[in-house]
Design a protein around this motif. Structure first.
Motif, PDB file in Angstrom:
ATOM      1  N   PRO A  64      -8.367   3.362   6.454  1.00  0.00           N
ATOM      2  CA  PRO A  64      -9.360   3.467   5.377  1.00  0.00           C
ATOM      3  C   PRO A  64      -9.084   2.525   4.204  1.00  0.00           C
ATOM      4  CG  PRO A  64      -7.986   5.447   5.449  1.00  0.00           C
ATOM      5  CD  PRO A  64      -7.643   4.634   6.652  1.00  0.00           C
ATOM      6  N   ASP A  65      -7.816   2.313   3.868  1.00  0.00           N
ATOM      7  CA  ASP A  65      -7.508   1.464   2.717  1.00  0.00           C
ATOM      8  C   ASP A  65      -7.835  -0.003   2.964  1.00  0.00           C
ATOM      9  OD1 ASP A  65      -6.732   3.742   1.436  1.00  0.00           O
ATOM     10  OD2 ASP A  65      -4.620   3.208   1.248  1.00  0.00           O
ATOM     11  N   LYS A  67     -10.203  -1.003   5.103  1.00  0.00           N
ATOM     12  CA  LYS A  67     -11.668  -1.056   5.243  1.00  0.00           C
ATOM     13  C   LYS A  67     -12.368  -0.916   3.893  1.00  0.00           C
ATOM     14  CE  LYS A  67     -15.519   1.065   7.688  1.00  0.00           C
ATOM     15  NZ  LYS A  67     -15.934   2.115   8.599  1.00  0.00           N
ATOM     16  N   LEU A  68     -11.963   0.068   3.118  1.00  0.00           N
ATOM     17  CA  LEU A  68     -12.659   0.362   1.864  1.00  0.00           C
ATOM     18  C   LEU A  68     -12.087  -0.386   0.663  1.00  0.00           C
ATOM     19  CD1 LEU A  68     -13.006   4.227   2.330  1.00  0.00           C
ATOM     20  CD2 LEU A  68     -14.743   2.471   2.767  1.00  0.00           C
TER      21      LEU A  68
END
Length: 193
Positions: A64-65, A67-68
């Protein structure tokens, strides 16, 4: 550990050995116990606990880190329990210190500080060629650097050239050059590097 895993299968379980002489036994036994995520060894430095926690955090947050938040990834390829148990605390301390310096220079806003600390590069530790290639392929746009041992498992066997082949793979796969560090305790590998 097995009982905990059966009751709470999503809780990561790490093994901390307190004697280097036991590592050979634990290494073979942990391969049979798929519920133990990784083994570390106590070396007298309490920073190993921080490294163990950051290791789990980074494993859980890397997808997630990146990607976001466009967070960067440092890939560490090392199969020696003794070495990564000593190396990771130093690497994390350096990263945290540098990140803290960036935060202090940039802002006094508490939310901004928390976000900056969360945005530190994620350190992903793997121990085989295949695991390393998977990380490289998955996070190729986010790789900050690759730090690799020379000899580690490839295709199920210890390979004297695995690290060199991995760094060649990195060089041929990525669209842009990144720092690649080859490390070894054997001085013969200096010429290969």
């Amino acid at each position: 550990a097995k009982d905990i895993h059966q009751k709470r299968p999503k809780v990561p379980i790490l093994l901390l050995a307190n004697n280097n002489a036991d590592l050979k036994y634990f290494k073979s036994e942990v391969q049979k116990a798929d519920f133990i995520v990784r083994t570390f060894v106590w070396n007298g430095n309490s920073n190993v606990f921080l490294a163990m926690i950051k290791y789990i955090e980074d494993q859980k947050n890397v997808a997630p880190d990146t990607k976001l938040g466009n967070v960067r990834v440092i890939l560490l390829v090392e199969d020696s329990i003794q070495y990564y148990s000593r190396y990771l605390p130093v690497l994390y301390a350096t990263i945290m210190s540098q990140t803290q310096n960036l935060v202090e220079d940039d802002s006094n806003d508490e939310l901004h500080i928390i976000l900056k600390m969360r945005a530190r590069p994620k350190v992903i530790l793997v121990s085989t060629y295949e695991e390393a290639v998977e990380i490289i392929n998955t996070y190729r746009e986010h790789l900050l650097c690759v730090i690799s041992d020379v000899k580690f498992e490839k295709n199920g066997f210890d390979d004297e050239e695995a690290g060199i082949q991995l760094l060649q793979y990195v060089n041929s796969t990525l669209k842009y050059p990144i720092p690649r560090l080859l490390q070894s305790h054997d001085i013969v590998n200096a010429e290969k590097a």
